[in-house]
Design an enzyme around this catalytic site. Structure first.
Site, PDB file in Angstrom:
ATOM      1  CB  THR A 143      52.938  61.638  20.026  1.00  7.16           C
ATOM      2  OG1 THR A 143      52.540  62.925  20.552  1.00  7.16           O
ATOM      3  CG2 THR A 143      54.229  61.207  20.673  1.00  7.16           C
ATOM      4  CG  ASP A 144      47.168  61.779  16.633  1.00 11.88           C
ATOM      5  OD1 ASP A 144      46.996  63.020  16.678  1.00 11.88           O
ATOM      6  OD2 ASP A 144      46.419  61.020  16.014  1.00 11.88           O
ATOM      7  CB  ALA A 145      46.492  65.237  20.215  1.00  6.22           C
ATOM      8  CG  LEU A 146      50.974  62.626  23.883  1.00  4.95           C
ATOM      9  CD1 LEU A 146      52.200  62.879  24.749  1.00  4.95           C
ATOM     10  CD2 LEU A 146      50.878  61.154  23.515  1.00  4.95           C
TER      11      LEU A 146
END
Length: 607
Positions: free
Chosen positions: A313-316
């Site tokens: 994921t991109d940063a959550l």
């Protein structure tokens, strides 16, 4: 605790291959931990509140070492705050790898955003930023993928020497929106085939040098006007456009002979791919972002495009997710959608945060026990992660002693990289238009630059190349009072450099920089001031040149008041070992103003 990496791998594979056998709590903990990639940007052990902690982690505290050990954590991402100089960062990485080695855990993914250009975390004293993706796009017509390969090789060599093994690059978003606040020059351009070719060359070269590549931001962040750090963007393309533009680079690179080790998700709504709605934390019914969409991550990425690697994921912690999901909910949702690794799922800045992290982790274990996270899907995901670490032989990579690593740092900065950086700047600098004023012949130049460092870079480059030309430079860090141009010599040339748009949070480092991001001066006020200045000098028939130091789209706003416009796509400048400001892009810019041919070609349309 399992003390042998080979045994751990066998357990992960066994869990994936024999679903009829019950999965133990220890196996679940191992599998979950390997699916988490944390950031240790700041840590305060002195009572400072979590949201006020700005003490950079430059050596590993015992408390964070314990998180790695007891959480069986699979990876860590480092930021500029963590990376001060070569010996320090190499030692920090070695400390983290030693913690997991002694615990019998697999080596860590050690990740960084080293895209080149505007997103680069390594300190300039030992690394090379290069001109960035849009600069590479400007060279494509003449040079093909040559510079992309040279730049990727240079970045990979630096990262490998320092102990990194994963680069969150390249960005293969097709930038078709001039107002895009977060991608712009991070994109190779607006032509999907060109983006695919340059992205594929970058992936192949990074990985041939032992650095895993994470292709981003799936399914495409190029046509957005909202930064997913601060909101939830939506792409309204029809499916045909999505296939022909947004997905094309991903599809071509995934199906090439050198597919990426990872693909990074985007926190973006794509209604044509998935219009499912969920109930956000504020009670609103909202279209699911790609990061949480099973239809997009599993249906499109896995099944349609055939990607068999690791999905990260991109940063959550970005607002595109954090505004709508609590950390535990976000992690469960993205795992259910098909993501293998949750990046920055829980912010740890203080000992209290660590307590919260263990509650979060327990929540993940409970989700597995309750069947909310499928055990077979969990095991398959852990298997992909384990296989990737085995494919890149991370155990062998981390076996080098710290002394050996520190000795190798004497090669930095790499002389070849510095040469490539300058050559790229020469070949990327682009003439947008010229009404007959180039090359400049005036004996005095007035420059207006975004800040003092850019002024120093410009005047230093001019003094070095043509010491007979005198110059003055005005910084726009703060708008000057009055109309200083009224006092300027009428026979002088005027060069205006502009950085548009402002830095995004991705370029600054992430959500921890939100306060300074909000406090920036207005770009509209700055542009109004520049319009007034340039209208005066243009009317007085002074050669007036506008330079787009960032995205070239902005040149169209000044077309009536500039005699010529150039694009550099880059404005990096840094102090060299001799105490002078060095900038490849400003050196190239000055040479073009003096008569060197601008060889670049616009990779995007400028009206």
């Amino acid at each position: 605790m399992i003390r042998n990496f080979a045994l751990l791998l066998s357990l992960i594979f066994l869990a994936a291959c024999t679903p009829q056998e019950p999965t133990t709590a220890e196996q679940v903990r191992l599998q979950l931990g390997q699916k988490l990639m944390l950031d240790f940007r700041y840590f305060c052990n002195d009572g400072t509140a979590s949201d006020e902690c700005k003490t950079a982690v430059t050596e590993l505290p015992d408390a964070l070492a314990n998180v790695l050990r007891e959480g069986h954590i699979g990876g860590v991402i480092l930021f500029a705050d963590n990376l001060v100089e070569g010996q320090q960062m190499t030692t920090l990485i070695a400390q983290m790898q030693e913690v997991v080695r002694e615990a019998g855990l697999p080596p860590l993914f050690i990740a960084v955003d080293q895209e080149g250009g505007r997103v680069a975390r390594l300190p300039p004293a030992i690394s090379t930023r290069f001109g960035g993706n849009m600069a590479l796009g400007a060279t494509y017509a003449a040079q093909g993928t040559g510079y992309a390969e040279q730049v990727a090789a240079g970045i990979a060599k630096e990262l490998s020497l320092l102990g990194f093994n994963l680069n969150f690059a390249p960005t293969v978003d097709v930038n078709v929106n001039p107002a895009n606040p977060v991608i712009n020059v991070r994109s190779y351009g607006e032509d999907p085939d060109q983006v695919a070719a340059l992205g594929q060359a970058t992936v192949a070269t990074l990985q041939s040098h032992g650095i895993m590549s994470a292709l981003k931001h799936f399914p495409g962040h190029g046509d957005t006007h909202v930064d997913s750090h601060t909101g939830l963007p939506r792409v309204e393309h029809e499916r045909a456009t999505i296939d022909a533009v947004d997905l094309l680079p991903f599809k071509q690179i995934i199906n090439s002979d050198t597919p990426p080790a990872m693909v990074m998700t985007a926190h973006i709504q794509y209604p044509a791919l998935d219009d499912t709605k969920f109930t956000a934390t504020n009670g609103e019914a909202t279209i699911v972002p790609a990061t949480m969409s099973h239809k997009i991550l599993t249906g499109v990425l896995r099944e349609e495009l055939g990607f068999n690697g690791v999905i990260v994921t991109d940063a959550l912690d970005m607002a595109g997710i954090a505004h709508y999901y609590a950390p535990l909910e976000a992690t469960i949702a993205t795992f259910k959608a098909g993501a293998d690794i949750a990046l920055m799922p829980y912010t740890i800045r203080t000992p209290d945060d660590i307590d919260g992290f263990w509650q979060y982790f327990a929540g993940l274990e409970q989700a597995v026990a309750a069947g909310e996270i499928d055990t077979q899907a969990l095991a398959n995901s852990a298997q992909r992660i384990a296989q990737l670490k085995a494919d890149y032989d991370l155990t062998e990579q981390v076996s080098r002693t710290l002394a050996e690593r520190l000795e190798s740092l004497k090669q930095l900065p790499l002389a070849q990289n510095i040469q490539v950086e300058q050559a790229l700047a020469y070949d990327a600098t682009t003439k947008i238009y010229d009404h007959g004023v180039l090359p400049l012949t005036a004996e005095h130049w007035y420059a207006v630059m975004p800040d003092t460092l850019r002024c120093q870079a410009f005047t230093s480059a001019l003094a070095e190349q043509r010491p007979t030309i005198s110059s003055d430079c005005l910084s726009l860090a703060e708008l000057p009072a009055g109309q200083p141009w009224l006092e300027w010599r009428a026979d002088a040339a005027v060069i205006v450099g502009d950085i548009t748009p402002h830095h995004s949070l991705a370029e600054m480092g992430g959500m921890d920089d939100l306060a300074s991001w909000r406090e920036r001066p207005s770009k509209a006020e700055q542009h109004a001031w520049l319009q007034e200045l340039m209208a005066f000098t243009h009317a007085r028939q002074q050669p007036t040149v506008f330079v787009a130091l960032r995205t070239p789209y902005v040149a169209s706003d000044f077309r009536t008041v500039a005699d010529a416009a150039l694009a550099t796509y880059d404005y990096n400048a840094a102090m060299n070992t001799a105490g002078k400001v060095r900038s490849a892009s400003f050196t190239a810019l000055v040479e073009v103003l003096l008569g060197r041919q601008a060889r670049g070609n616009l990779p995007v349309t400028v009206e």
